[in-house]
Design a protein around this motif. Sequence first.
Motif, PDB file in Angstrom:
ATOM      1  N   ALA A 214       1.299  -0.992   0.051  1.00 43.52           N
ATOM      2  CA  ALA A 214      -0.629   0.143   0.038  1.00 43.52           C
ATOM      3  C   ALA A 214       1.124   0.765  -0.100  1.00 43.52           C
ATOM      4  O   ALA A 214       0.402   2.689  -0.481  1.00 43.52           O
ATOM      5  CB  ALA A 214      -1.041   0.335   1.080  1.00 43.52           C
ATOM      6  N   VAL A 215       2.569   1.023   0.715  1.00 44.47           N
ATOM      7  CA  VAL A 215       2.609   2.032   0.710  1.00 44.47           C
ATOM      8  C   VAL A 215       3.273   2.768  -0.612  1.00 44.47           C
ATOM      9  O   VAL A 215       3.543   4.323  -1.052  1.00 44.47           O
ATOM     10  CB  VAL A 215       4.414   2.439   1.748  1.00 44.47           C
ATOM     11  N   LEU A 216       4.165   1.840  -1.924  1.00 45.85           N
ATOM     12  CA  LEU A 216       4.886   2.454  -2.756  1.00 45.85           C
ATOM     13  C   LEU A 216       3.610   2.160  -4.021  1.00 45.85           C
ATOM     14  O   LEU A 216       3.019   2.021  -4.595  1.00 45.85           O
ATOM     15  CB  LEU A 216       5.036   0.474  -3.450  1.00 45.85           C
ATOM     16  N   THR A 217       3.657   3.499  -3.657  1.00 45.22           N
ATOM     17  CA  THR A 217       3.286   4.095  -4.977  1.00 45.22           C
ATOM     18  C   THR A 217       3.333   4.902  -5.963  1.00 45.22           C
ATOM     19  O   THR A 217       4.519   5.319  -5.707  1.00 45.22           O
ATOM     20  CB  THR A 217       1.778   5.391  -3.877  1.00 45.22           C
ATOM     21  N   PRO A 218       2.970   5.266  -7.165  1.00 43.96           N
ATOM     22  CA  PRO A 218       3.817   6.145  -8.483  1.00 43.96           C
ATOM     23  C   PRO A 218       4.898   7.309  -7.222  1.00 43.96           C
ATOM     24  O   PRO A 218       5.812   7.499  -8.261  1.00 43.96           O
ATOM     25  CB  PRO A 218       3.175   5.876  -9.164  1.00 43.96           C
ATOM     26  N   THR A 219       3.822   7.914  -6.970  1.00 42.13           N
ATOM     27  CA  THR A 219       3.847   9.082  -6.693  1.00 42.13           C
ATOM     28  C   THR A 219       5.231   8.802  -5.359  1.00 42.13           C
ATOM     29  O   THR A 219       6.168  10.094  -5.750  1.00 42.13           O
ATOM     30  CB  THR A 219       2.772   9.904  -5.736  1.00 42.13           C
ATOM     31  N   LEU A 220       4.884   8.340  -4.886  1.00 40.57           N
ATOM     32  CA  LEU A 220       5.774   8.433  -3.478  1.00 40.57           C
ATOM     33  C   LEU A 220       7.538   7.131  -3.960  1.00 40.57           C
ATOM     34  O   LEU A 220       8.402   8.208  -3.590  1.00 40.57           O
ATOM     35  CB  LEU A 220       5.340   6.846  -2.191  1.00 40.57           C
ATOM     36  N   LEU A 221       7.611   6.756  -5.322  1.00 37.93           N
ATOM     37  CA  LEU A 221       8.123   6.106  -6.097  1.00 37.93           C
ATOM     38  C   LEU A 221       9.187   7.155  -6.684  1.00 37.93           C
ATOM     39  O   LEU A 221      10.239   7.544  -6.659  1.00 37.93           O
ATOM     40  CB  LEU A 221       8.364   5.558  -6.809  1.00 37.93           C
ATOM     41  N   VAL A 222       8.416   7.873  -7.324  1.00 40.24           N
ATOM     42  CA  VAL A 222       9.111   9.405  -8.363  1.00 40.24           C
ATOM     43  C   VAL A 222       9.553  10.222  -6.789  1.00 40.24           C
ATOM     44  O   VAL A 222      10.406  10.713  -7.031  1.00 40.24           O
ATOM     45  CB  VAL A 222       7.731   9.980  -8.994  1.00 40.24           C
ATOM     46  N   VAL A 330       3.498  14.069  -1.243  1.00 36.14           N
ATOM     47  CA  VAL A 330       3.562  12.402  -0.758  1.00 36.14           C
ATOM     48  C   VAL A 330       2.193  12.277   0.129  1.00 36.14           C
ATOM     49  O   VAL A 330       1.162  11.299   0.043  1.00 36.14           O
ATOM     50  CB  VAL A 330       4.599  11.929  -0.072  1.00 36.14           C
ATOM     51  N   GLU A 331       1.799  13.792   0.874  1.00 39.46           N
ATOM     52  CA  GLU A 331       1.044  12.982   1.952  1.00 39.46           C
ATOM     53  C   GLU A 331      -0.794  13.663   1.369  1.00 39.46           C
ATOM     54  O   GLU A 331      -0.968  12.865   1.991  1.00 39.46           O
ATOM     55  CB  GLU A 331       1.461  14.285   3.020  1.00 39.46           C
ATOM     56  N   SER A 332      -0.430  14.215   0.158  1.00 36.75           N
ATOM     57  CA  SER A 332      -1.844  13.906  -0.340  1.00 36.75           C
ATOM     58  C   SER A 332      -2.513  12.531  -1.447  1.00 36.75           C
ATOM     59  O   SER A 332      -3.489  13.043  -1.650  1.00 36.75           O
ATOM     60  CB  SER A 332      -1.595  15.371  -1.311  1.00 36.75           C
TER      61      SER A 332
END
Length: 415
Positions: A214-222, A330-332
């Motif tokens: 659940a943590v590994l979203t595209p936004t987080l990775l970028v 990331v928070e959003s």
Amino acid sequence: MSARTLFSPYRRLFAVPGALPFSLAGWVGRLPAPMLGLGAVLLVEQETGSYGVAGAVSGSLALSYGVAGPQWARAMDRRGQSAVLPWAMAAFLLTGAGFVATVVAGGPRWSWFVLAAAAGASSPNIGSLVRARWSAVLDSAGRQTAYAFEAVADELVFVVGPPLVTLLATLIAPSVGFLTGVVLGGIGGLWLAFLRDTAPPAHPVGGSRVRWWAVLTPTLLVVVVTYLAVGTVFGGLDVVVVAFAESEGAPALSGAVLAVFAVGSLLAGLVYGLAPLPGTLAARFVGTAVAFGLAAQLLWGVGSLPVLVGCGFLAGLTIAPVLVSGTSLVESRVVPGVLTESLAWTISGLTLGVTVGSALAGAAVDAWGAEAAFAVPAGAAAAAALLAVVGARAVRPGPAVGGVDHLRVERPIGG
């Protein structure tokens, strides 16, 4: 407009009950961030005479910190900050003291790396814990101001920490500088642990696999990959500035020079938290990353300490904006129950970059000399801008309201 009206958003932050104590505790707990990496460089270089070895040891501390930070954050998301922090701080104090004792006593060199890594792995990311507390009590508009304030607090740490550790190491002993950082970090972490009333609620879950993906979203990775390059700039500067100041015959000024970068960032962070900014969070992130990459190219022109101070201040003006915009983005987009872990991953990207930057810069100083080694942070900053631009499509937002992205829960990678 009066100063009272101008700074009213910050005044409203600290009208929140308990906000001042947890923010202050978090600031003290973050002092090891600039002190331990630089302190390890000063301590090990004093013992070995090699910036390559010093950078590698400092990098191993940052590497383990970056890897372990999200694991501590996951535990705190599940069990609560007050339940986990005391254990982490006890381990941090023991391993930090053990590292210094082993280096000073001339222990086997491999043990320096092991204990430096253990000290890094024992230290949770305090900044993500404080940001999680703000997120629990503020709306989206208040969180932008809070995150900007925390970026200022981060930079104030880098204003105070490098000169302090450098003076202690120069005037007393290198070991004293490192140990002071360890003690201050322990005090801040334990203080934060005992502020239970403002801690965000725990989110126990039944399966770790769901939370991990659940943590590994595209936004987080970028953001994390971009921050990896940003951190490489920071790690490279720690080593190169120390070496350059020594080559200029003023080693005691290295901490003050590093603080100039932080002063520029601190001022930019204050403005960023007050200004009504146009565009989406994604657009701000890409724009500030490009500005950061361009400003750091000034380092190619460094030939003396006064020039470095001027370039450092100008480049520093771009640091807080890129850090605030990435954290806000990331928070959003975060899914419920993994906020602390998601924020910890962003800072892990920075600290992993510090590992790379320390090692590369140490080798570059030994091979090319201090002045030429500024190529390491300058090149890494250009890479950060490029990575943000390449990743812009992945962080493209939905419709925006008032310049702030709608909360969007992204499909996790592999989900």
